[in-house]
Design a protein around this motif. Structure first.
Motif, PDB file in Angstrom:
ATOM      1  N   ARG A 238     -25.066  37.587 -41.773  1.00  0.00           N
ATOM      2  CA  ARG A 238     -25.142  35.877 -41.851  1.00  0.00           C
ATOM      3  C   ARG A 238     -23.746  35.572 -41.204  1.00  0.00           C
ATOM      4  NH1 ARG A 238     -29.252  33.500 -45.000  1.00  0.00           N
ATOM      5  NH2 ARG A 238     -30.715  35.182 -45.649  1.00  0.00           N
ATOM      6  N   ALA A 239     -22.841  36.118 -41.364  1.00  0.00           N
ATOM      7  CA  ALA A 239     -21.334  35.667 -40.884  1.00  0.00           C
ATOM      8  C   ALA A 239     -21.286  35.938 -39.391  1.00  0.00           C
ATOM      9  CB  ALA A 239     -20.375  36.216 -41.673  1.00  0.00           C
ATOM     10  N   GLY A 240     -22.150  36.856 -38.892  1.00  0.00           N
ATOM     11  CA  GLY A 240     -21.970  37.207 -37.657  1.00  0.00           C
ATOM     12  C   GLY A 240     -21.202  38.484 -37.327  1.00  0.00           C
ATOM     13  N   LEU A 241     -21.195  39.310 -38.265  1.00  0.00           N
ATOM     14  CA  LEU A 241     -20.313  40.560 -38.341  1.00  0.00           C
ATOM     15  C   LEU A 241     -21.292  41.694 -38.913  1.00  0.00           C
ATOM     16  CD1 LEU A 241     -17.232  38.978 -40.211  1.00  0.00           C
ATOM     17  CD2 LEU A 241     -17.295  39.433 -37.729  1.00  0.00           C
ATOM     18  N   PRO A 242     -22.300  42.135 -38.202  1.00  0.00           N
ATOM     19  CA  PRO A 242     -22.989  43.228 -38.707  1.00  0.00           C
ATOM     20  C   PRO A 242     -22.334  44.455 -38.719  1.00  0.00           C
ATOM     21  CG  PRO A 242     -23.553  42.511 -36.307  1.00  0.00           C
ATOM     22  CD  PRO A 242     -22.549  41.316 -36.985  1.00  0.00           C
ATOM     23  N   GLY A 243     -22.793  45.301 -39.658  1.00  0.00           N
ATOM     24  CA  GLY A 243     -21.901  46.438 -40.066  1.00  0.00           C
ATOM     25  C   GLY A 243     -20.652  46.399 -40.789  1.00  0.00           C
ATOM     26  N   ARG A 244     -20.305  45.256 -41.097  1.00  0.00           N
ATOM     27  CA  ARG A 244     -18.843  45.091 -41.843  1.00  0.00           C
ATOM     28  C   ARG A 244     -19.113  44.617 -43.420  1.00  0.00           C
ATOM     29  NH1 ARG A 244     -14.723  43.958 -38.197  1.00  0.00           N
ATOM     30  NH2 ARG A 244     -13.485  44.760 -39.903  1.00  0.00           N
ATOM     31  N   ALA A 245     -19.753  45.205 -43.907  1.00  0.00           N
ATOM     32  CA  ALA A 245     -20.008  45.139 -45.372  1.00  0.00           C
ATOM     33  C   ALA A 245     -18.681  45.215 -46.115  1.00  0.00           C
ATOM     34  CB  ALA A 245     -20.967  45.896 -45.753  1.00  0.00           C
ATOM     35  N   ARG A 246     -18.064  46.282 -45.857  1.00  0.00           N
ATOM     36  CA  ARG A 246     -16.758  46.577 -46.360  1.00  0.00           C
ATOM     37  C   ARG A 246     -15.677  45.435 -46.247  1.00  0.00           C
ATOM     38  NH1 ARG A 246     -15.306  53.147 -46.628  1.00  0.00           N
ATOM     39  NH2 ARG A 246     -17.413  53.647 -47.321  1.00  0.00           N
ATOM     40  N   LEU A 247     -15.688  44.753 -45.128  1.00  0.00           N
ATOM     41  CA  LEU A 247     -15.042  43.605 -44.831  1.00  0.00           C
ATOM     42  C   LEU A 247     -15.170  42.638 -45.883  1.00  0.00           C
ATOM     43  CD1 LEU A 247     -12.788  42.005 -43.364  1.00  0.00           C
ATOM     44  CD2 LEU A 247     -14.693  41.289 -42.019  1.00  0.00           C
ATOM     45  N   VAL A 248     -16.437  42.278 -46.153  1.00  0.00           N
ATOM     46  CA  VAL A 248     -16.954  41.382 -47.143  1.00  0.00           C
ATOM     47  C   VAL A 248     -16.226  41.623 -48.598  1.00  0.00           C
ATOM     48  CG1 VAL A 248     -18.821  40.376 -48.291  1.00  0.00           C
ATOM     49  CG2 VAL A 248     -18.894  40.680 -45.796  1.00  0.00           C
ATOM     50  N   GLY A 249     -16.466  42.913 -49.014  1.00  0.00           N
ATOM     51  CA  GLY A 249     -15.965  43.264 -50.361  1.00  0.00           C
ATOM     52  C   GLY A 249     -14.259  42.988 -50.233  1.00  0.00           C
ATOM     53  N   LYS A 250     -13.727  43.526 -49.106  1.00  0.00           N
ATOM     54  CA  LYS A 250     -12.119  43.464 -49.160  1.00  0.00           C
ATOM     55  C   LYS A 250     -11.786  42.041 -49.307  1.00  0.00           C
ATOM     56  CE  LYS A 250      -8.433  44.354 -45.858  1.00  0.00           C
ATOM     57  NZ  LYS A 250      -7.762  42.903 -45.598  1.00  0.00           N
ATOM     58  N   LEU A 251     -12.564  41.087 -48.560  1.00  0.00           N
ATOM     59  CA  LEU A 251     -12.520  39.669 -48.571  1.00  0.00           C
ATOM     60  C   LEU A 251     -12.472  38.940 -49.830  1.00  0.00           C
ATOM     61  CD1 LEU A 251     -13.459  38.529 -44.847  1.00  0.00           C
ATOM     62  CD2 LEU A 251     -11.045  38.704 -45.742  1.00  0.00           C
ATOM     63  N   LEU A 252     -13.713  39.445 -50.551  1.00  0.00           N
ATOM     64  CA  LEU A 252     -13.846  38.761 -51.980  1.00  0.00           C
ATOM     65  C   LEU A 252     -12.658  39.176 -52.826  1.00  0.00           C
ATOM     66  CD1 LEU A 252     -17.412  39.668 -52.508  1.00  0.00           C
ATOM     67  CD2 LEU A 252     -16.534  37.305 -52.898  1.00  0.00           C
ATOM     68  N   GLY A 253     -11.685  40.146 -52.615  1.00  0.00           N
ATOM     69  CA  GLY A 253     -10.620  40.464 -53.446  1.00  0.00           C
ATOM     70  C   GLY A 253      -9.604  39.816 -52.789  1.00  0.00           C
ATOM     71  N   GLU A 254      -9.661  39.259 -51.699  1.00  0.00           N
ATOM     72  CA  GLU A 254      -8.429  38.230 -51.337  1.00  0.00           C
ATOM     73  C   GLU A 254      -8.806  36.716 -50.915  1.00  0.00           C
ATOM     74  OE1 GLU A 254      -7.853  40.000 -47.678  1.00  0.00           O
ATOM     75  OE2 GLU A 254      -6.938  42.130 -48.466  1.00  0.00           O
ATOM     76  N   VAL A 255      -9.626  35.984 -51.978  1.00  0.00           N
ATOM     77  CA  VAL A 255     -10.012  34.777 -51.826  1.00  0.00           C
ATOM     78  C   VAL A 255      -8.940  33.706 -51.883  1.00  0.00           C
ATOM     79  CG1 VAL A 255     -11.270  32.687 -52.907  1.00  0.00           C
ATOM     80  CG2 VAL A 255     -12.378  35.100 -52.725  1.00  0.00           C
ATOM     81  N   PRO A 256      -8.644  32.903 -50.948  1.00  0.00           N
ATOM     82  CA  PRO A 256      -7.481  32.095 -50.824  1.00  0.00           C
ATOM     83  C   PRO A 256      -7.463  31.201 -52.338  1.00  0.00           C
ATOM     84  CG  PRO A 256      -8.786  32.012 -48.724  1.00  0.00           C
ATOM     85  CD  PRO A 256      -9.530  32.768 -49.652  1.00  0.00           C
ATOM     86  N   GLU A 257      -6.120  30.907 -52.660  1.00  0.00           N
ATOM     87  CA  GLU A 257      -5.793  30.318 -53.593  1.00  0.00           C
ATOM     88  C   GLU A 257      -6.662  28.761 -53.712  1.00  0.00           C
ATOM     89  OE1 GLU A 257      -4.069  29.635 -57.677  1.00  0.00           O
ATOM     90  OE2 GLU A 257      -3.613  31.297 -56.048  1.00  0.00           O
ATOM     91  N   GLY A 258      -7.343  28.606 -54.967  1.00  0.00           N
ATOM     92  CA  GLY A 258      -8.103  27.218 -54.752  1.00  0.00           C
ATOM     93  C   GLY A 258      -9.480  27.297 -54.250  1.00  0.00           C
ATOM     94  N   MET A 259      -9.685  28.355 -53.515  1.00  0.00           N
ATOM     95  CA  MET A 259     -11.314  28.609 -52.909  1.00  0.00           C
ATOM     96  C   MET A 259     -11.872  28.973 -54.098  1.00  0.00           C
ATOM     97  SD  MET A 259     -12.677  30.656 -49.768  1.00  0.00           S
ATOM     98  CE  MET A 259     -12.090  29.651 -48.632  1.00  0.00           C
TER      99      MET A 259
END
Length: 113
Positions: A29-50
């Motif tokens: 949905r983010a236009g990054l097919p095949g990048r599931a691991r990136l999603v997991g990585k980003l969930l661990g790096e959510v910006p402060e306050g988001m």
């Protein structure tokens, strides 16, 4: 934050209450097919306050990604159940609670009968 990361966060934020999505579906949905691991990585790096509904993101099998019995696993299970989402043995039936469950049911009659 780069544009791709912003699209991932926006896709996670768009998961409505009572629904879940896989890491791969969020990447798609983010236009990054095949990048599931990136999603997991980003969930661990959510910006402060988001604030994101992180708990609505699961493995492609519907399984919670945290180790069973861990504090994070218990918290995710609790938050999902609080929204009426069925969690059994750490797994959510995507056919009923996934983002596209209604579309699949409408097209193919899944879950009926």
């Amino acid at each position: 934050m780069n544009e791709a990361h912003a699209r991932v966060f926006a896709a996670i934020a768009a998961i409505p209450p009572g629904r879940v999505a896989s890491y791969g579906a969020i990447a798609q949905r983010a236009g990054l097919p095949g990048r599931a691991r990136l999603v997991g990585k980003l969930l661990g790096e959510v910006p402060e306050g988001m604030v994101l509904p992180w708990f609505r993101v699961l493995r492609s099998s519907g399984q919670i990604a945290f180790p069973p019995g861990s504090r994070a696993f218990r918290e995710q299970s609790r938050l999902l159940r609080a929204e009426g989402i069925e969690v059994k043995n750490g797994r959510v039936p995507l056919s009923r609670f996934g983002l596209d469950a209604d579309i699949d049911r409408a097209l193919w009659g899944l879950g009926e009968g």
